[in-house]
Design an enzyme around this catalytic site. Sequence first.
Site, PDB file in Angstrom:
ATOM      1  N   SER A 191       0.833  -1.200   0.000  1.00  0.00           N
ATOM      2  CA  SER A 191       0.000   0.000   0.000  1.00  0.00           C
ATOM      3  C   SER A 191       0.869   1.252   0.000  1.00  0.00           C
ATOM      4  O   SER A 191       1.888   1.315   0.687  1.00  0.00           O
ATOM      5  CB  SER A 191      -0.909   0.014   1.228  1.00  0.00           C
ATOM      6  OG  SER A 191      -1.558   1.264   1.364  1.00  0.00           O
ATOM      7  N   GLN A 217       0.972  -0.479  -4.912  1.00  0.00           N
ATOM      8  CA  GLN A 217      -0.348   0.133  -5.072  1.00  0.00           C
ATOM      9  C   GLN A 217      -0.235   1.643  -4.979  1.00  0.00           C
ATOM     10  O   GLN A 217       0.578   2.184  -4.233  1.00  0.00           O
ATOM     11  CB  GLN A 217      -1.296  -0.378  -3.976  1.00  0.00           C
ATOM     12  CG  GLN A 217      -2.696   0.235  -3.990  1.00  0.00           C
ATOM     13  CD  GLN A 217      -2.810   1.518  -3.171  1.00  0.00           C
ATOM     14  OE1 GLN A 217      -1.945   1.813  -2.332  1.00  0.00           O
ATOM     15  NE2 GLN A 217      -3.852   2.295  -3.412  1.00  0.00           N
ATOM     16  N   TYR A 232      -2.927   5.330  -5.144  1.00  0.00           N
ATOM     17  CA  TYR A 232      -4.134   6.064  -5.490  1.00  0.00           C
ATOM     18  C   TYR A 232      -3.763   7.085  -6.557  1.00  0.00           C
ATOM     19  O   TYR A 232      -2.578   7.398  -6.760  1.00  0.00           O
ATOM     20  CB  TYR A 232      -4.711   6.760  -4.257  1.00  0.00           C
ATOM     21  CG  TYR A 232      -5.246   5.802  -3.226  1.00  0.00           C
ATOM     22  CD1 TYR A 232      -6.494   5.215  -3.391  1.00  0.00           C
ATOM     23  CD2 TYR A 232      -4.503   5.478  -2.098  1.00  0.00           C
ATOM     24  CE1 TYR A 232      -6.983   4.320  -2.454  1.00  0.00           C
ATOM     25  CE2 TYR A 232      -4.984   4.581  -1.165  1.00  0.00           C
ATOM     26  CZ  TYR A 232      -6.232   4.001  -1.350  1.00  0.00           C
ATOM     27  OH  TYR A 232      -6.715   3.110  -0.432  1.00  0.00           O
ATOM     28  N   THR A 257      -5.564   1.768  -7.678  1.00  0.00           N
ATOM     29  CA  THR A 257      -6.890   1.665  -7.059  1.00  0.00           C
ATOM     30  C   THR A 257      -7.820   2.661  -7.738  1.00  0.00           C
ATOM     31  O   THR A 257      -7.595   3.864  -7.683  1.00  0.00           O
ATOM     32  CB  THR A 257      -6.814   1.949  -5.557  1.00  0.00           C
ATOM     33  OG1 THR A 257      -5.985   0.951  -4.943  1.00  0.00           O
ATOM     34  CG2 THR A 257      -8.199   1.907  -4.920  1.00  0.00           C
ATOM     35  N   LYS A 300      -7.317  -2.040  -9.970  1.00  0.00           N
ATOM     36  CA  LYS A 300      -7.957  -2.701  -8.828  1.00  0.00           C
ATOM     37  C   LYS A 300      -9.231  -1.936  -8.450  1.00  0.00           C
ATOM     38  O   LYS A 300      -9.201  -0.733  -8.215  1.00  0.00           O
ATOM     39  CB  LYS A 300      -7.014  -2.731  -7.624  1.00  0.00           C
ATOM     40  CG  LYS A 300      -7.612  -3.401  -6.385  1.00  0.00           C
ATOM     41  CD  LYS A 300      -6.592  -3.417  -5.260  1.00  0.00           C
ATOM     42  CE  LYS A 300      -7.144  -4.122  -4.033  1.00  0.00           C
ATOM     43  NZ  LYS A 300      -8.262  -3.384  -3.394  1.00  0.00           N
ATOM     44  N   HIS A 360     -13.048  -3.328  -2.735  1.00  0.00           N
ATOM     45  CA  HIS A 360     -12.282  -2.694  -1.655  1.00  0.00           C
ATOM     46  C   HIS A 360     -12.570  -3.348  -0.302  1.00  0.00           C
ATOM     47  O   HIS A 360     -12.538  -2.691   0.741  1.00  0.00           O
ATOM     48  CB  HIS A 360     -12.592  -1.196  -1.589  1.00  0.00           C
ATOM     49  CG  HIS A 360     -11.414  -0.338  -1.240  1.00  0.00           C
ATOM     50  ND1 HIS A 360     -10.769   0.462  -2.140  1.00  0.00           N
ATOM     51  CD2 HIS A 360     -10.740  -0.157  -0.058  1.00  0.00           C
ATOM     52  CE1 HIS A 360      -9.782   1.111  -1.553  1.00  0.00           C
ATOM     53  NE2 HIS A 360      -9.738   0.747  -0.285  1.00  0.00           N
ATOM     54  N   ILE A 409     -12.223 -14.067   0.911  1.00  0.00           N
ATOM     55  CA  ILE A 409     -11.582 -15.383   0.888  1.00  0.00           C
ATOM     56  C   ILE A 409     -11.083 -15.721   2.291  1.00  0.00           C
ATOM     57  O   ILE A 409     -10.259 -14.994   2.856  1.00  0.00           O
ATOM     58  CB  ILE A 409     -10.435 -15.414  -0.132  1.00  0.00           C
ATOM     59  CG1 ILE A 409     -11.020 -15.341  -1.550  1.00  0.00           C
ATOM     60  CG2 ILE A 409      -9.583 -16.668   0.033  1.00  0.00           C
ATOM     61  CD1 ILE A 409      -9.993 -15.161  -2.639  1.00  0.00           C
TER      62      ILE A 409
END
Length: 385
Positions: free
Chosen positions: A104, A126, A128, A154, A250, A274, A309
Amino acid sequence: MRSIDDVEEEAKKSLPEWMMSYYATGTGDEQTLEENKAAYKRFLFKPRIMCADKATDISTSVLGRRVRIPIGVSPTALQGGAHPRAEMATAEGAERCGTVMIMSSWSQVRIEDVAKSAPNGNLWMQTYLNKDRRNTQNIVERAEKAGFNAIVVTVDSPCVGIRKKKGYQGGDQFIKTLKGINVRDTWQELFLLSLARFVNYEGAVDDIAKARASGDVKLFKYVWDQSLSYPKWEYVEWLKTVTTLPLIMKGIMTVENAREAVAVGAKAVIVSNHGGRQLDGLPSTIEVLPEIVDALRGSGVEVYVDGGIRNGSDVLKALALGAQFVFCGRPAVWGLGTNGADGVAEVLQILENELKVTMVLCGCTKLTDIDRSLVIHESQLKCKL
């Protein structure tokens, strides 16, 4: 610990209540959060009997790189609240299991330090789509230089969803907690301060230095505001010009959005809502997965899934419905909170072992044996009594 549920219970004993609440909560009435888990139970197996052998090799490829298991770690912010080594430990645990870890951008440890902690890991970064594109470019360029293998964008967060449940409720609640720290003698309290410094935003723009000089709260407000960018697909097209790494979108939940992602050059999409932490009222990821897989078949774009999951049978169902790879977020953080890198590796090993057993019981000895004929949705069952 014999199951992911065991790991979660152990994490509740290890982590402060406010931190566990941050990881656990969803937005709104948490309908989407609950649906992600419940929907897996609505898919049932149609096993092939008398044809199984021991399932030994469950390796596969993602973006041209071999991974030992088809299960990776989703990007999760604030991992320093679970363990003082934060994402460095998560990366180490994923590396031991030969799989992907997505880092992240809202991490308390630097991109470069995570790369050093797992020199042979398959690391993805990742980000934004920040209001000031220089912040995004800084993160992406540092990840590429550090040896990361992909950029995960994202795309479901033009603003931040509203959390109604008791506990963590977003930026305002975080700022109140930050202001309320008086005794700084625990690593959880120090973690809050280190988060507020946003090490992966350093050096991008002068505004970062100005906000940092004004104090932790001002810096947090600045970075929080950066996430409210309301981006369009043109932003992704620009992002392609500043990196040679493959881009993964994503937050894809519809066929239309999947096709738009392909149109702007995505190499893969992650079917994701998310974790139920943005728009409440979305369907589960597993139930929209098949139509997105069908829509992108033949495009060369890979399809992954996350959300809900909790065991190896869930993994098999996702693979049967067309996912090339699956990701889990909360279970990995629970493992991190219980035992650092060893805990993350244990979570992945639990899922791996459960997947192998479920494969054998369904008559599959390798991943290529898995197809859609293995599962049926309960709505398709017809009582003939």
